[in-house]
Design an enzyme around this catalytic site. Sequence first.
Site, PDB file in Angstrom:
ATOM      1  N   SER A 145      -8.896 108.000 154.575  1.00 20.49           N
ATOM      2  CA  SER A 145      -7.830 107.954 153.945  1.00 20.49           C
ATOM      3  C   SER A 145      -7.260 109.326 153.420  1.00 20.49           C
ATOM      4  O   SER A 145      -6.218 109.228 152.949  1.00 20.49           O
ATOM      5  CB  SER A 145      -7.667 106.778 153.029  1.00 20.49           C
ATOM      6  OG  SER A 145      -8.628 106.802 151.851  1.00 20.49           O
ATOM      7  N   LYS A 173      -5.345 113.383 145.577  1.00 19.47           N
ATOM      8  CA  LYS A 173      -4.959 112.509 146.339  1.00 19.47           C
ATOM      9  C   LYS A 173      -3.951 111.430 145.775  1.00 19.47           C
ATOM     10  O   LYS A 173      -4.447 111.101 144.663  1.00 19.47           O
ATOM     11  CB  LYS A 173      -6.380 111.813 146.928  1.00 19.47           C
ATOM     12  CG  LYS A 173      -6.105 110.671 147.923  1.00 19.47           C
ATOM     13  CD  LYS A 173      -7.410 110.158 148.560  1.00 19.47           C
ATOM     14  CE  LYS A 173      -7.299 108.997 149.465  1.00 19.47           C
ATOM     15  NZ  LYS A 173      -8.557 108.432 149.840  1.00 19.47           N
ATOM     16  N   SER A 213     -13.974 107.809 153.870  1.00 20.29           N
ATOM     17  CA  SER A 213     -12.384 108.605 153.412  1.00 20.29           C
ATOM     18  C   SER A 213     -12.780 109.846 153.080  1.00 20.29           C
ATOM     19  O   SER A 213     -11.694 110.605 152.996  1.00 20.29           O
ATOM     20  CB  SER A 213     -11.813 107.564 152.633  1.00 20.29           C
ATOM     21  OG  SER A 213     -11.399 106.531 153.292  1.00 20.29           O
TER      22      SER A 213
END
Length: 502
Positions: free
Chosen positions: A159, A83, A183
């Site tokens: 996210s 990520k 997330s």
Amino acid sequence: MTPSQVGCAVDYEDYKQYDAVGLAEVVARGDASPAELLEAALARAEAVNGKINAIVRPMPSIARERAAGELTGPFAGVPFLIKDLMQDYEGRPTGRGSRAAAGLVAARHSEAVRRWLDAGLVVFGQTNTPEFGIKSITEPEANGATRNPWNLGHTPGGSSGGSAAAVAAGIVPAAGANDGGGSIRIPAACCGLFGLKPGRGLVPAGPAHGELLAGAASDGVVSRTVRDSAALLDVLTARPDPGGPYLAARPEAPYAELARRTPPRLRVGVSTRSPIGTPVAREAVEAVDVAVKLLTALGHDVEEAEPAVDGLRMADDFMTMYAVENAATLAELKHRTGAGDDRFELDTHLIAAAGRAVGAVEHSVRNARWNTYARQLTAFHETYDVLLTPTLARPPVRIGELDTPWLTRQVGKALLKAGVAGRLSRTRLWKQAVVQNLAPNPFTQLANITGRPAMSVPLYRTPEGLPLGVQFGGPLGSEGLLLALAGQLESAAPWAQERPTL
């Protein structure tokens, strides 16, 4: 894959049948090389990433060089994505979904990335995230929107939306994610994946941090299979972080083994009521109903129950922490890069302004209440082993649906220009904004603020074909129990081979 295929290009139809543990076994047997698996992953990314915008920082050259070398570890040769937020790769920028951080090169690997590399994973890109990870959708101005592979008109969540979209689209079987307010679980729920948020302190956050988001956040993965998440949790927790703030207790067996065990008969408390009093869609309730029927068939005891937590106060405390952390991140990037206000999104400025308006005493008082919520949740777990809720209060929203309205944007700009935006955090408007922000996903923050583990399990699809996960939360140190339950559910209602058509 068979040994006769060694030295040949790996066919995607073969590649997609394996999870990460399976691909590691393929490499260990010599049925395919790390380079061949990497090329299969890169080819799949080339075919679908233009549609979903999951990978925003490709790194094929670095990955090819790594795949050509000698790799060791339990995941040697398995393609992987990280990520683009708090998962630094030495010598590469970590953009955090922000134009301001786009050129800020990491001086060293974050501890999670280092452990993934030590395990033999081959990282070939960084995935999209909202600016600073502060939204439950993935539509940053810096990189554009990531789309849900199950329906390109809808969000993959956030996210960790880029990672979830990449896994759902079959680019990789698992990808790096982190969770500070849902997330990992939110995008897993949106994309038909499994996602476990580990408890506080279990996964090292170093070397740049002792803990993330005041202890609310943890690194982890989103994956197609429970055994991948379990084995990758073993990788992340293989040894203590000598510079970290905690020495977290390890279970009596590896998580990969615990995930294979049959859980004991569990007492499950279930609630579909939003803790902040907002509506919960029919589909979210139906998803829980499906889970209840399956749990009952498996011999578990299920009844309606919920923790005695003031959900509205907790939400306000949670969002206040987020605002303060956001203000600190914005200030840090301005200092390190010299970036002007135009390098940050309007919503980021508004949240940061609210954070700057929070005084030290108030922040301390709110932080102290985290202990109250943890002990209230502990009291619930004295009766119930597991808490079952929806992961989301509604199906994945459409792209752009949660955009800040035009009028609100104009008012926000005017307040910022006048220097009074932060005062809104002291008014009823702030509380209304908190409720509005958390209404699509009011169930996930409890695990973050209390530091307890929680997971989203993909047991349901809406009539329109969109995934919608359910959430299970457990007490402190119950990662192994949750993984065992997830493994049992996965065996009873397999989901890994359900794939979107792209």
